[in-house]
Design a protein around this motif. Structure first.
Motif, short mmCIF file in Angstrom:
data_model
loop_
_atom_site.label_atom_id
_atom_site.label_comp_id
_atom_site.label_asym_id
_atom_site.label_seq_id
_atom_site.Cartn_x
_atom_site.Cartn_y
_atom_site.Cartn_z
N ASP A 183 -2.41 -6.73 -17.45
CA ASP A 183 -2.57 -6.42 -16.03
C ASP A 183 -4.04 -6.58 -15.68
O ASP A 183 -4.91 -5.94 -16.29
N ILE A 184 -4.35 -7.44 -14.73
CA ILE A 184 -5.76 -7.68 -14.37
C ILE A 184 -6.15 -6.98 -13.07
O ILE A 184 -7.15 -7.33 -12.45
N GLU A 185 -5.34 -6.00 -12.64
CA GLU A 185 -5.74 -5.20 -11.48
C GLU A 185 -7.03 -4.44 -11.79
O GLU A 185 -7.34 -4.15 -12.94
N PHE A 186 -7.77 -4.11 -10.75
CA PHE A 186 -9.00 -3.35 -10.91
C PHE A 186 -8.67 -2.01 -11.57
O PHE A 186 -7.67 -1.38 -11.22
N PRO A 187 -9.47 -1.56 -12.54
CA PRO A 187 -9.15 -0.31 -13.26
C PRO A 187 -8.95 0.87 -12.30
O PRO A 187 -9.72 1.07 -11.36
#
Length: 764
Positions: free
Chosen positions: A522-526
């Motif tokens: 998952d490359i969503e913002f942390p």
């Protein structure tokens, strides 16, 4: 035979060869081959196999090497080179054993992962690629070679030219993005920078293009995973950068970990011999990646003896770390599974490389302690690294011209990456001086002095999950995790922010969240950092996100809610000062993305040069039933390939072509007027794309075929011209024939892949 007599015989055979007037008719490469053969003739089978062995050099220390197993192997002629041994004294000691204590005195080659600088670190390769400046990129490789060679290194495992369209794969940080044309240009520049015109020049080092082949396309973005694609896609989209490196004269090639057509690359004869040597004419040597031969056992191709024989027959010359060649080839030869000529061929190629480096002439040529103290991590080198870093930054958003910041008032500097020198380097920076990097806090303080007030708070941890954060720090670049609760850190940050005129949020990834074995699902913002940003948003103060990242991130919320976003990648030794240069307007950002940023993880893989479908979505539309689209998100990316803003604005006129009807080998010139319509001097990367409208196979919607980085003063206008030839129209057809097909072509010029001017021509 007495060792000293043998060494004298080697020297005499080389000397006799050098004075043989008949050799003047030979090419330089043929001369090196004959010199290598003069040594090969004196070698035992064990010594030949020893040259194919490349162990890691971590246990060599000055004065102690002879008592280690590695030192004994060098003395016994069982080692061809070492890698990742740092320090000229250690290297000199290892070389001394090889040339003074082994029977034949054959020198070692010394390699290191010099990926984006040696001790003076440049931005990660994905960041450097965003400069779109081939001269600058070549200079970064040249400086890295100069520093590394000053410390005893004569071989680098770079450039990495793997095309990738999947930012879940962590090693996108080490590559040059998604486009084969741009990737090929960068590969060529890097090889020239490392190797120069003469490998015997002590300021040059041997380059190694990697990872051959297709390593950037693993299923699910998971490192080392299966790769499966058509030959057509291989040739048209993934092979060009490797081929460009070979054509630029790269000295070595590294195998990939993945399989290709069901055969692991290290055992794939079609790749290593038919393609690389027979079709492309590569004449250097092939080295595996770390234990790649051994890993073919887990791929299911047999025991160590079997996979080692498979690798040698495929065309692999040197075995990195695994010692399968060292321990099994003699047995395989006795059983008829391989031939001595195959061993000789591999050994010959390695010896030729050593001759080209001048190591037989002077084994200690790279062991000058004076150079080690005067040419590494110098003030001039660091100034250049600062310049490169500033040019690599990509301005993604700048609402109401929040940037550049004024050098006055009160600035709230918030985030876990604001005061963390160790993480400025990014991944694959094995020789760097992390504790001497310039943090963002350092850089802002250096830029402002006493002109403005700086308030600082951490605000959040990199991620909420402590176990995940521990995995991120495995290579010794600490994230400096704060054990306070998320609520406490956010409250402190909000209190700080409420006192400021503007918030600078230093957020994103830690250095090793991207890189090898750093894949993400998952490359969503942390979440921890997005929660912080939401709280800061409530203060009503303008927020500038300084984004540290080694990959594209899904940042739809950030794009919609923050005032400015400056992507600074991981900028290297001079990160903080370079970021301050751009934040305060001393440098106008000019970087352009070389990899598409998706709106969410589910859009992956997403890339600009995709093909059309039989049911394309109408341009500008979001959704239409029974068309190729999503129910929940538009097809368009968040930020397209080639995208990047400036503090000034640029206007593109219409395209003018030299002729709308072109024939045969005629040249087409396409021109456009570019105007700087803003208040700042600036640089724009003007990009040329072409679409082959009708072809015998499906073709991409557009393909990058040229670019120019143009400097314009405020108010200035220039005419930018591109020359287009038949060669620019060629592709590999269904039968893998490289050709062009007459017909209609669209010519597109603009500032990114999604915003272009278009005209059509016919080329028959």
């Amino acid at each position: 035979m007495n060792r000293y007599i043998t060494i004298i015989l080697i020297g005499l055979s080389i000397l006799i060869f050098s004075f043989d007037s008949s050799q003047t008719r030979l090419s330089e490469d043929e001369k090196y081959i004959q010199k290598a053969d003069s040594v090969l003739a004196l070698m035992t089978l064990g010594e030949k196999i020893g040259q194919l062995n490349l162990p890691a050099g971590g246990d060599i220390t000055t004065g102690q090497a002879t008592s280690t197993d590695l030192g004994q192997n060098i003395k016994d002629g069982k080692t061809g080179g070492l890698f990742n041994l740092k320090g000229v004294e250690k290297i000199r000691e290892a070389q001394r054993i090889a040339v003074e204590e082994s029977r034949l005195g054959i020198p070692l080659i010394f390699g290191m992962d010099v990926i984006h600088g040696y001790e003076t670190l440049f931005p990660i390769p994905l960041g450097v690629s965003a400069t779109w400046d081939m001269d600058l990129i070549e200079k970064t490789a040249r400086m890295a070679a100069k520093e590394a060679s000053a410390d005893g290194i004569n071989w680098t495992f770079s450039p990495m030219t793997d095309i990738s369209r999947d930012p879940r794969w962590g090693r996108v940080s080490e590559g040059n993005g998604e486009d084969p044309y741009l990737g090929a240009k960068i590969a060529e520049a890097m090889v020239k920078g490392y190797q120069g015109d003469d490998l015997s020049d002590i300021h040059t080092i041997l380059a190694c293009v990697k990872h051959f082949a297709l390593y950037g396309a693993p299923e699910a973005g998971r490192d080392y995973h299966t790769v499966d694609m058509s030959r057509n896609r291989m040739y048209n989209e993934y092979f060009p950068p490797y081929k460009a490196a070979v054509e630029a004269g790269v000295g070595t090639v590294m195998t990939a970990f993945n399989d290709v057509d069901g055969l692991p690359a290290s055992g794939n004869r079609w790749l290593m011999t038919e393609m690389l040597r027979n079709q492309w004419g590569f004449d250097g040597f092939v080295v595996t990646d770390y234990t790649a031969i051994n890993e073919m056992i887990d791929h299911g191709l047999g025991d160590l003896q079997n996979v080692s024989a498979l690798a040698l027959k495929a065309g692999v010359d040197m075995d990195m770390v695994g010692e399968g060649f060292l321990t099994t080839l003699e047995k395989s030869l006795g059983e008829g599974k391989i031939t001595e000529e195959q061993i000789d061929s591999a050994c010959r190629r390695i010896l030729v490389a050593k001759f080209k480096l001048g190591l037989f002439e002077d084994p200690y040529r790279y062991c000058d302690t004076e150079r080690a103290t005067t040419e590494i991590f110098t003030a001039d080198n660091r100034r250049f690294a600062r310049e490169v870093a500033a040019q690599s930054f990509v301005l993604l958003k700048n609402e109401n011209q929040v940037l550049p910041l004024q050098k006055n008032g009160t600035i709230a500097l918030i985030g876990p990456l604001a005061d963390n020198r160790e993480n400025m380097a990014g991944t694959w920076s094995v020789a760097g001086r992390f504790d001497e990097s310039v943090s963002l806090k350092d850089g802002i303080e250096n830029a402002l002095g006493d002109q403005a007030k700086i308030l600082h708070a951490r605000g959040a941890n990199i991620v909420n999950d402590a176990d995940l954060e521990a995995r991120v720090s495995i290579f010794g670049k600490p994230t400096l995790r704060d054990e306070r609760s998320a609520e406490e850190m956010i409250q402190e940050a909000v209190e700080i922010a409420s006192q400021a005129d503007v918030i600078v949020a230093a957020l994103g990834e830690a250095a090793e969240m991207s890189g090898e074995a750093s894949s993400l699902s998952d490359i969503e913002f942390p979440e921890s950092q997005r929660d912080l940003l939401k709280a800061l948003k409530e203060t009503g103060k303008p927020i500038v996100l300084v984004l540290f990242t080694g990959r594209p991130r899904a940042m739809t919320w950030e794009n919609e809610n923050l005032d400015a976003i400056l992507n600074v990648w991981f900028a290297g030794s001079e990160a903080g000062d370079a970021i301050a240069d751009v934040l305060f307007g001393d440098v106008n950002p000019s970087g352009k993305l070389t990899m598409t940023f998706p709106q969410n993880t589910g859009q992956i893989p997403i890339y600009y040069n995709h093909k059309n479908t039989g049911r394309p979505l109408a341009e500008g539309a979001w959704f239409e039933k029974f068309r190729s689209n999503y129910l929940d998100v538009p097809n368009e990316p968040l930020y397209p390939f080639g995208y990047g803003l400036s503090y000034t604005t640029f206007n593109y006129g219409g395209i003018k072509v030299s002729n709308e009807q072109i024939k045969g080998d005629q040249k087409l010139t396409a021109s456009i007027e570019l105007s700087n319509t803003g208040k700042f001097d600036g640089a724009e990367v003007v990009q040329l794309y072409i679409r082959d409208v009708v072809a015998s196979i499906t073709r991409p919607m557009r393909e990058l075929k040229g670019f120019q980085k143009v400097n314009l003063k405020a108010g200035e206008t220039k005419t930018i011209s591109f020359e287009i030839f038949i060669e620019d129209l060629k592709f590999y057809n269904y039968d893998i024939d490289y050709l062009w097909e007459p017909g209609e072509f669209e010519i597109m010029i603009g500032g990114n892949a999604s915003e272009v001017k278009v005209t059509s021509i016919t080329w028959n």
